[in-house]
Enzyme design. Structure first.
Site, mmCIF file in Angstrom:
data_model
loop_
_atom_site.group_PDB
_atom_site.id
_atom_site.type_symbol
_atom_site.label_atom_id
_atom_site.label_comp_id
_atom_site.label_asym_id
_atom_site.label_seq_id
_atom_site.Cartn_x
_atom_site.Cartn_y
_atom_site.Cartn_z
ATOM 1 C CB VAL A 73 -0.956 0.034 1.222
ATOM 2 C CG1 VAL A 73 -1.988 -1.070 1.107
ATOM 3 C CG2 VAL A 73 -0.185 -0.058 2.512
ATOM 4 C CG ASN A 74 0.317 5.715 -1.621
ATOM 5 O OD1 ASN A 74 1.496 5.702 -1.940
ATOM 6 N ND2 ASN A 74 -0.531 6.659 -1.973
ATOM 7 C CB THR A 75 4.254 4.520 2.866
ATOM 8 O OG1 THR A 75 5.219 4.399 1.811
ATOM 9 C CG2 THR A 75 3.881 3.158 3.357
ATOM 10 C CB SER A 114 4.754 -0.324 1.475
ATOM 11 O OG SER A 114 3.510 -0.846 1.108
ATOM 12 C CG PHE A 147 16.023 -2.178 -4.801
ATOM 13 C CD1 PHE A 147 16.428 -1.025 -4.129
ATOM 14 C CD2 PHE A 147 16.044 -3.387 -4.120
ATOM 15 C CE1 PHE A 147 16.867 -1.094 -2.807
ATOM 16 C CE2 PHE A 147 16.471 -3.460 -2.802
ATOM 17 C CZ PHE A 147 16.886 -2.313 -2.143
ATOM 18 C CB CYS A 261 10.988 6.584 -4.760
ATOM 19 S SG CYS A 261 9.915 5.195 -5.084
ATOM 20 C CG PHE A 262 14.769 9.887 -6.026
ATOM 21 C CD1 PHE A 262 14.776 8.520 -5.798
ATOM 22 C CD2 PHE A 262 15.579 10.394 -7.034
ATOM 23 C CE1 PHE A 262 15.549 7.666 -6.572
ATOM 24 C CE2 PHE A 262 16.368 9.552 -7.806
ATOM 25 C CZ PHE A 262 16.349 8.198 -7.578
ATOM 26 C CD GLN A 263 10.040 16.454 -2.406
ATOM 27 O OE1 GLN A 263 10.829 16.912 -3.223
ATOM 28 N NE2 GLN A 263 9.009 17.114 -1.969
ATOM 29 C CG PHE A 323 8.656 10.859 -12.411
ATOM 30 C CD1 PHE A 323 7.655 9.914 -12.532
ATOM 31 C CD2 PHE A 323 9.923 10.440 -12.036
ATOM 32 C CE1 PHE A 323 7.907 8.566 -12.284
ATOM 33 C CE2 PHE A 323 10.193 9.098 -11.768
ATOM 34 C CZ PHE A 323 9.179 8.168 -11.905
HETATM 35 C C1 UDX Z 1 13.671 5.254 -8.141
HETATM 36 C C2 UDX Z 1 14.838 4.265 -7.965
HETATM 37 O O1 UDX Z 1 15.697 4.338 -9.108
HETATM 38 C C3 UDX Z 1 14.301 2.865 -7.790
HETATM 39 O O2 UDX Z 1 15.368 1.957 -7.544
HETATM 40 C C4 UDX Z 1 13.351 2.849 -6.621
HETATM 41 O O3 UDX Z 1 12.790 1.567 -6.473
HETATM 42 C C5 UDX Z 1 12.258 3.874 -6.824
HETATM 43 O O4 UDX Z 1 12.798 5.164 -7.046
HETATM 44 P P1 UDX Z 1 12.054 5.965 -10.153
HETATM 45 O O5 UDX Z 1 11.542 7.006 -9.224
HETATM 46 O O6 UDX Z 1 11.070 5.128 -10.891
HETATM 47 O O7 UDX Z 1 12.994 4.941 -9.351
HETATM 48 O O8 UDX Z 1 12.967 6.661 -11.268
HETATM 49 P P2 UDX Z 1 14.519 7.006 -11.462
HETATM 50 O O9 UDX Z 1 14.953 6.448 -12.753
HETATM 51 O O10 UDX Z 1 15.338 6.663 -10.292
HETATM 52 O O11 UDX Z 1 14.492 8.603 -11.651
HETATM 53 C C6 UDX Z 1 14.101 9.476 -10.606
HETATM 54 C C7 UDX Z 1 14.189 10.905 -11.079
HETATM 55 O O12 UDX Z 1 15.548 11.334 -11.209
HETATM 56 C C8 UDX Z 1 13.542 11.160 -12.442
HETATM 57 O O13 UDX Z 1 12.820 12.377 -12.401
HETATM 58 C C9 UDX Z 1 14.720 11.234 -13.361
HETATM 59 O O14 UDX Z 1 14.435 11.978 -14.517
HETATM 60 C C10 UDX Z 1 15.750 11.911 -12.476
HETATM 61 N N1 UDX Z 1 17.132 11.657 -12.909
HETATM 62 C C11 UDX Z 1 17.644 10.392 -12.897
HETATM 63 C C12 UDX Z 1 17.925 12.709 -13.332
HETATM 64 O O15 UDX Z 1 17.480 13.864 -13.355
HETATM 65 N N2 UDX Z 1 19.224 12.466 -13.711
HETATM 66 C C13 UDX Z 1 19.753 11.202 -13.696
HETATM 67 O O16 UDX Z 1 20.930 11.058 -14.037
HETATM 68 C C14 UDX Z 1 18.930 10.135 -13.286
#
Ligand code: UDX
Length: 447
Positions: A73-75, A114, A147, A261-263, A323
């Site tokens: 589920v969403n977190t 999740s 991942f 994910c990242f933020q 994105f």
């Molecule tokens: C990420 C992780 O890679 C993944 O392992 C995890 O399970 C979930 O989060 P995702 O969010 O799907 O995956 O995309 P990702 O390819 O990692 O890109 C994230 C963001 O970074 C995108 O907006 C992408 O455009 C940006 N990015 C990525 C860059 O701006 N420069 C880069 O060199 C790589």
């Protein structure tokens, strides 16, 4: 789950959700109508659906029948109360755990899929053990973070760099770990399946994302320096990435990272560090987010500055809203924030994205709540044709690296724009020399 079903025909996989409309689209007779756009996914679903892959809203029955339950589920980041804006909201996780405890009549392995803050497994364990119906039902909790990256999800799942499984160190815990190892071992080489304790596994997901995002923020920080020194970030990135200790991936300067994910994961990491009183650790990781916000704002400001410090009433075409390429996901997309910034300056925006529906663009802008939905629909138009998006525009901003953008008839686009025609390449994907030869004024990130 679709990939597990595809690779393990002997395992029955049932995906359940309360949302009937969503389950109905996963069951749609036309497999191209499934709700997620992901290259290769519809073929995987077509192969396994009805054989050993099922989609249903009967949650209780699926729990009762299962030996192993993946909580997926969403977190989201909390929007209220303590930890607002940083901590993960675990409401849905807890509801799942309570439902599993209430319904289960036999022993279960419960897998956290999740992404969760470190030590969530102990919360799950507590709820499962104290709210269970009794009858001696036993639960084992495993952590198995995902991942995959969007746009390459099927590829990533079929040939993962690694699968990570965390479990308790006692005999029962290790048996549960082995049961999940046996599932993945159907197609993943054994040496790529890493087993750890639960806490290491939980923390590894947050920190892997933090390290990846940090690379993007690092290269983006250097992109600003390049713009002031006549160095070219693409050349710098190539030179840095050629060092085998550093490696070439994730060094692409951009308008900023987005995605679900990242933020979220970094904010969560920052929150956890602060909870333990680790101020320097928290500040260090928070800077990755600050840099990313700066990069998005900086890109929007550059557009305004190059358009002679006013975009009021000017048409700006956005190529891309997702994105990243090959996904219809727009969560935290840089495009949303760049648009918001330009709308404060009363620009008109025409958006074209090959996969994002118009309604999603408005939902994303309305969610910011920085202006009314009526204003958003007055100032932002979503069109289905890139040539129409660019017609009579003062500028084009490339926000997503969709491959099709490289194949356009750029001469035709230029001819139909107001002059001077500007192009802001937020992804550094177009050939700058070719565009300048046509007559475009080009600004790319970091050069
Ligand atoms: C990420 C992780 O890679 C993944 O392992 C995890 O399970 C979930 O989060 P995702 O969010 O799907 O995956 O995309 P990702 O390819 O990692 O890109 C994230 C963001 O970074 C995108 O907006 C992408 O455009 C940006 N990015 C990525 C860059 O701006 N420069 C880069 O060199 C790589």
């Amino acid at each position: 789950m679709a990939v597990i079903a595809k690779q393990c025909p002997q395992i029955e996989v049932t995906v359940v959700d309360l949302n009937e409309a969503r389950i109905a689209s996963w069951n749609d007779a036309d497999v191209n109508n499934i709700p997620v756009y992901e290259p290769g996914l519809s073929a995987v679903v077509a192969e396994a659906r009805g054989r050993n892959l099922f989609f249903s809203t009967d949650v209780d029955k699926a729990i009762d029948d299962a030996d192993m339950i993946f909580i997926s589920v969403n977190t989201p980041t909390k929007t209220y109360g303590a930890g607002k804006g940083q901590a993960a909201d675990l409401k849905w996780i807890e509801l799942c755990a309570r439902q599993i405890a209430r319904v289960s009549k036999s022993d279960k392995i419960v897998v956290e899929k999740s992404t969760l803050p470190v030590r969530t497994a102990s919360t799950l364990k507590d709820i499962l053990h104290h709210t269970s119906n009794g009858d001696g039902v036993k639960f084992q909790i495993l952590s198995n973070p995902e991942f995959l990256a969007e746009g390459t999800a099927v590829e990533d799942l079929l040939a993962p760099d690694r699968v990570l499984i965390g479990g308790d160190q006692d005999e029962a815990g290790q048996n549960a770990v082995q049961a999940l190892v046996d599932v993945y071992a159907n197609w993943v080489p054994r040496e790529r399946i890493l087993t750890t304790n639960v806490w290491s596994s939980e923390l590894s997901k947050l920190t892997a994302n933090a390290m990846l995002a940090q690379r993007v923020s690092s290269i983006n920080a250097l992109s600003e320096l390049c713009e002031h020194t006549e160095a070219d970030i693409n050349e710098v990135a190539r030179a840095i990435g050629a060092d085998s200790r550093i490696g070439p991936k994730f060094l692409k300067a951009s308008v900023g990272f987005g995605g679900s994910c990242f933020q979220k994961d970094i904010l969560n990491l920052v929150y956890i560090a602060r909870t333990y009183g680790l101020t320097e650790v928290a500040d260090y990781w928070e800077q990755v987010i600050i840099m990313n916000d700066h990069q998005k704002r900086r890109f929007a400001n550059k557009i305004i500055k190059r358009l002679y410090n006013t975009v009021n009433g000017k048409k700006i075409a956005f190529l891309g809203w997702a994105f990243k390429k090959d996904t219809n996901d727009t969560r935290e997309s840089a495009a949303i924030y760049v648009a918001d910034h330009l709308l404060f300056e009363q620009a008109n925006i025409a958006v074209y994205d090959p996969k994002v529906p118009a309604q999603q663009v408005y939902t994303d802008l309305d969610y910011l709540a920085t202006r009314s939905p009526d204003e958003n629909s007055d100032y932002v138009k979503v069109v289905h044709d890139p040539y129409e998006a660019c017609k009579d525009a003062h500028a084009i901003a490339v926000l997503t690296e969709w491959d099709e953008f490289k194949t356009y008839d750029w001469q035709r686009i230029y001819d139909n724009m107001l002059k001077p025609a500007h192009l802001f390449d937020g992804r550094n994907i177009l050939d700058r020399n070719e565009l300048e030869a046509i007559g475009f004024k080009v600004s790319a990130v970091g050069s």
